[in-house]
Design an enzyme around this catalytic site. Structure first.
Site, PDB file in Angstrom:
ATOM      1  N   ASP A 160       0.792  -1.233   0.000  1.00 19.96           N
ATOM      2  CA  ASP A 160       0.000   0.000   0.000  1.00 19.96           C
ATOM      3  C   ASP A 160       0.826   1.285   0.000  1.00 19.96           C
ATOM      4  O   ASP A 160       0.247   2.362  -0.110  1.00 19.96           O
ATOM      5  CB  ASP A 160      -1.024  -0.003   1.141  1.00 19.96           C
ATOM      6  N   TYR A 468      -4.080  -7.102  12.701  1.00 20.79           N
ATOM      7  CA  TYR A 468      -4.942  -5.918  12.814  1.00 20.79           C
ATOM      8  C   TYR A 468      -6.304  -6.292  13.394  1.00 20.79           C
ATOM      9  O   TYR A 468      -7.320  -5.783  12.940  1.00 20.79           O
ATOM     10  CB  TYR A 468      -5.068  -5.252  11.438  1.00 20.79           C
ATOM     11  N   GLU A 504       3.577  -5.605  13.353  1.00 16.58           N
ATOM     12  CA  GLU A 504       2.668  -4.539  12.925  1.00 16.58           C
ATOM     13  C   GLU A 504       1.363  -4.658  13.691  1.00 16.58           C
ATOM     14  O   GLU A 504       0.816  -5.757  13.820  1.00 16.58           O
ATOM     15  CB  GLU A 504       2.343  -4.642  11.422  1.00 16.58           C
TER      16      GLU A 504
HETATM   17  C1  BDP Z   1       0.063  -4.709   6.354  1.00 14.08           C
HETATM   18  C2  BDP Z   1       1.242  -4.338   5.484  1.00 14.08           C
HETATM   19  C3  BDP Z   1       1.546  -2.842   5.524  1.00 14.08           C
HETATM   20  C4  BDP Z   1       0.272  -2.054   5.353  1.00 14.08           C
HETATM   21  C5  BDP Z   1      -0.663  -2.413   6.490  1.00 14.08           C
HETATM   22  C6  BDP Z   1      -1.972  -1.613   6.469  1.00 14.08           C
HETATM   23  O1  BDP Z   1       2.397  -5.064   5.864  1.00 14.08           O
HETATM   24  O2  BDP Z   1       2.494  -2.523   4.533  1.00 14.08           O
HETATM   25  O3  BDP Z   1       0.498  -0.670   5.298  1.00 14.08           O
HETATM   26  O4  BDP Z   1      -0.978  -3.772   6.371  1.00 14.08           O
HETATM   27  O5  BDP Z   1      -2.921  -2.068   5.845  1.00 14.08           O
HETATM   28  O6  BDP Z   1      -0.554  -5.831   5.863  1.00 14.08           O
HETATM   29  O7  BDP Z   1      -2.027  -0.541   7.051  1.00 14.08           O
END
Ligand code: BDP
Length: 593
Positions: A160, A468, A504
């Site tokens: 992205d 997430y 993340e």
């Molecule tokens: C993750 C990716 C990252 C994206 C993030 C998002 O590793 O590069 O920016 O999601 O969606 O899957 O914010």
């Protein structure tokens, strides 16, 4: 690979400035010997935000600049070094082809000794920013199920961040003597209170020469000579390198013939060890926990162009918020960024440009070869930095068998046999072996979004996951999401028993948008989300790292989930102002100080 430097035996000039560019959308070519006119373009910087009409242009473009050979350089060996050209570069000097390099974000060098003129040299670079299935990162795969996040973004990427391209870091000309030091490898160890510095150099002289190593700093001044280029120094009561005390020593290497110095090279080194023991990560033998971020090289107008002031600013933000580390998401950062991490005391998970890999699409063989090339180039570039503590092979490769992934989620993380594609397992087995063979001293990780179904976790030392929950899944329900993630992390730990990093987690947050009770996209939601995640991660001793996505908002392609073409998951805005969450994270990470 040694970074060029100016010394009594070496010279360097930087070709940064205003070059000319000629876009070549039809790929007509024919500009190897230069072109008339063209447009003005600043180097280093991406072209996309400099020239309005070319914002989304990812095709071929020709750059050119002229230079005269500095006085006194003749007689030396002369090189042209490109610190980063994204994506593919082909280079000509005075109409003669020097060579090509594939892959942005990693440096490459040409020997121009026999081709450079005294006056009026013309340097031409063809840059190709095209996204293609057989490139890494792979692009133009949209429209196929499960690819490109299932949507078509514009420009079409399967990641992205905006696919900025051009000459994004400086182009340097430099000299070395005819008989020169060509490489140095520094490996440090600790023995009680002593530091052990193992050194190995290579040189270009045809005959054996004596290498003299001088190590200075923190009250020591030691020297050793070697006929083989290898030596080991013991530093009593060594001042170890760590984020709290980023102690550096000055290492001077001299190549000598009959007592006379024919070449010298200096670098700063840190004495430290990094190791995995069971499910812990040890720095200098002590457990360490990584607090930090994923980030992007990204700023208005310059795009991914090297901006030294931004590097200083971002290290200031990291210090202020209490971070001790970051991952170079999703490509190697500038060498300047890494050099400063050594000086300022940050731990780096150094990632290759392999983001969003696919394994059944055409071009796999070429992609695999590129991944290996990147691993070689990255380790060659960054192996001597104490700040670099881990190699990351890839970010979110699409490794899972689709059915295995479905079962995994629908049955609440039941691990299915044969859950990863055989091609992916083979590729990462080979890549992990390669990284270890090139550098046996640093742990290797793979950053996955697959979870316990990721069979390639078996090949790495540290398990890294992006999640997430409470955002893309369990939307609006932070607590439900965090509980589910907590169970999943425990299961991954049961399966692999390795140190774990949540590499993340984050929420898109529009600065100034508020809601009580917290609601998605509000500043309060980001505060709540990060607080609950951090509390959950802190409760698990095998979680050795928490990296928030992202340090700052950043530019993306256009798409329905990216308002204004931004990813708003920064805890700072794109112009580096704190959101509410920055203050909360600071409290949590700095223990309410
Ligand atoms: C993750 C990716 C990252 C994206 C993030 C998002 O590793 O590069 O920016 O999601 O969606 O899957 O914010």
């Amino acid at each position: 690979m040694l970074y060029p430097q100016v010394s009594s035996t070496r010279q360097m000039i930087d070709l940064s400035g205003f070059w000319r560019i000629r876009f070549d959308p039809e790929d007509e070519g024919g500009f190897e010997s230069g072109f008339d006119g063209g447009e003005v373009i600043a180097v280093p910087a991406s072209w996309n935000d400099q020239i309005n009409e070319r914002r989304d242009y990812l095709g071929a473009a020709w750059y050119q600049t002229r230079f005269a050979l500095p006085w006194g350089w003749r007689g030396q060996r002369i090189f042209a070094r490109f610190n980063s050209v994204n994506y593919l570069a082909e280079v000509w000097l005075n109409g003669q082809r020097l060579g090509a390099h594939e892959g942005g974000h990693l440096p490459f060098v040409f020997d121009i000794t026999d081709r450079v003129l005294d006056e009026d040299n013309l340097l031409v670079v063809r840059v190709d920013g095209l996204m293609a299935p057989d490139r890494v990162p792979p692009g133009s795969l949209a429209g196929k199920p499960g690819i490109s996040f299932g949507r078509a973004d514009y420009p079409d990427t399967n990641f992205d961040f905006f696919p900025y391209c051009g000459i994004q870091r400086p182009v340097l000309l430099y000299t070395t003597p005819q008989d020169a030091i060509t490489d140095v490898t520094v490996i440090t160890d600790i023995n009680g209170t002593d530091g052990i510095v193992n050194l190995k150099t290579t040189h270009s002289a045809g005959t054996p020469l004596v290498t003299r190593f001088v190590l200075q700093g923190h009250g020591i001044d030691q020297a050793v000579e070697s006929a083989t280029g290898e030596a080991s120094l013991t530093v009593n009561n060594a001042a170890l390198w760590s984020p709290e005390s980023p102690n550096l020593y000055q290492l001077r290497i001299e190549l000598r013939r009959d007592g006379e110095v024919v070449d010298g090279y200096s670098l700063e080194i840190g004495i430290r060890t990094i190791a995995v023991e069971g499910d812990r990560l040890l720095l200098n033998g002590e457990p360490i926990k990584l607090l930090g971020f994923g980030r992007h090289e990204d700023f208005p107008v310059v795009g991914k162009g090297l901006l030294p002031a931004l590097i200083v600013k971002d290290y200031g933000l990291l210090r202020w918020i209490g971070a001790n580390s970051f991952r170079t998401t999703h490509y190697p950062y500038s060498e300047q960024m890494v050099q400063l991490a050594d000086q300022l005391g940050y731990l780096i998970i150094d990632e290759t440009p392999a983001v969003g890999l696919f394994f059944t699409e055409p071009g796999l063989e070429k992609r695999n070869a590129l991944c290996k090339q990147y691993i070689r180039e990255l380790i060659d570039r960054d192996k001597n930095h104490p700040s670099v503590i881990m190699w990351s092979l890839a970010n979110e490769p699409h490794t899972a068998e689709p059915e295995a992934r479905q079962t995994y989620y629908s049955q609440d993380f039941t691990v299915v046999e044969h859950s990863s594609r055989a091609e992916a397992v083979q590729a990462f087995k080979e890549q992990a072996e390669l990284a270890r063979a090139l550098d046996p001293t640093r742990p290797v990780t793979l950053v996955s979004h697959e979870g316990a179904t990721e069979e390639s976790f078996a090949f790495v030392d540290v398990v890294s996951l992006n999640r997430y929950n409470g955002w893309y899944t369990e939307s609006g329900q932070i607590e439900v999401g965090v509980q589910r993630l907590s169970r999943e992390i425990d299961l991954i730990h049961q399966r692999y028993g390795k140190p774990f990093i949540l590499t993340e987690f984050g929420t898109d947050t529009i600065p100034g948008h508020h809601a009580e009770p917290p609601e998605m996209f509000s500043e309060e939601y980001q505060v709540e989300f990060l607080s609950q995640y951090i509390a959950m991660l802190n409760s698990k001793p095998f979680v050795v790292g928490q990296h928030i996505w992202n340090l700052c908002d950043f530019k993306t392609s256009q798409g329905v989930i990216r308002m204004g073409s931004y990813n708003y998951k920064g805890v700072f805005t794109r112009d580096r102002r704190p959101k509410l969450a920055a203050h909360r994270v600071r409290k949590l990470w700095r223990n309410n100080e």
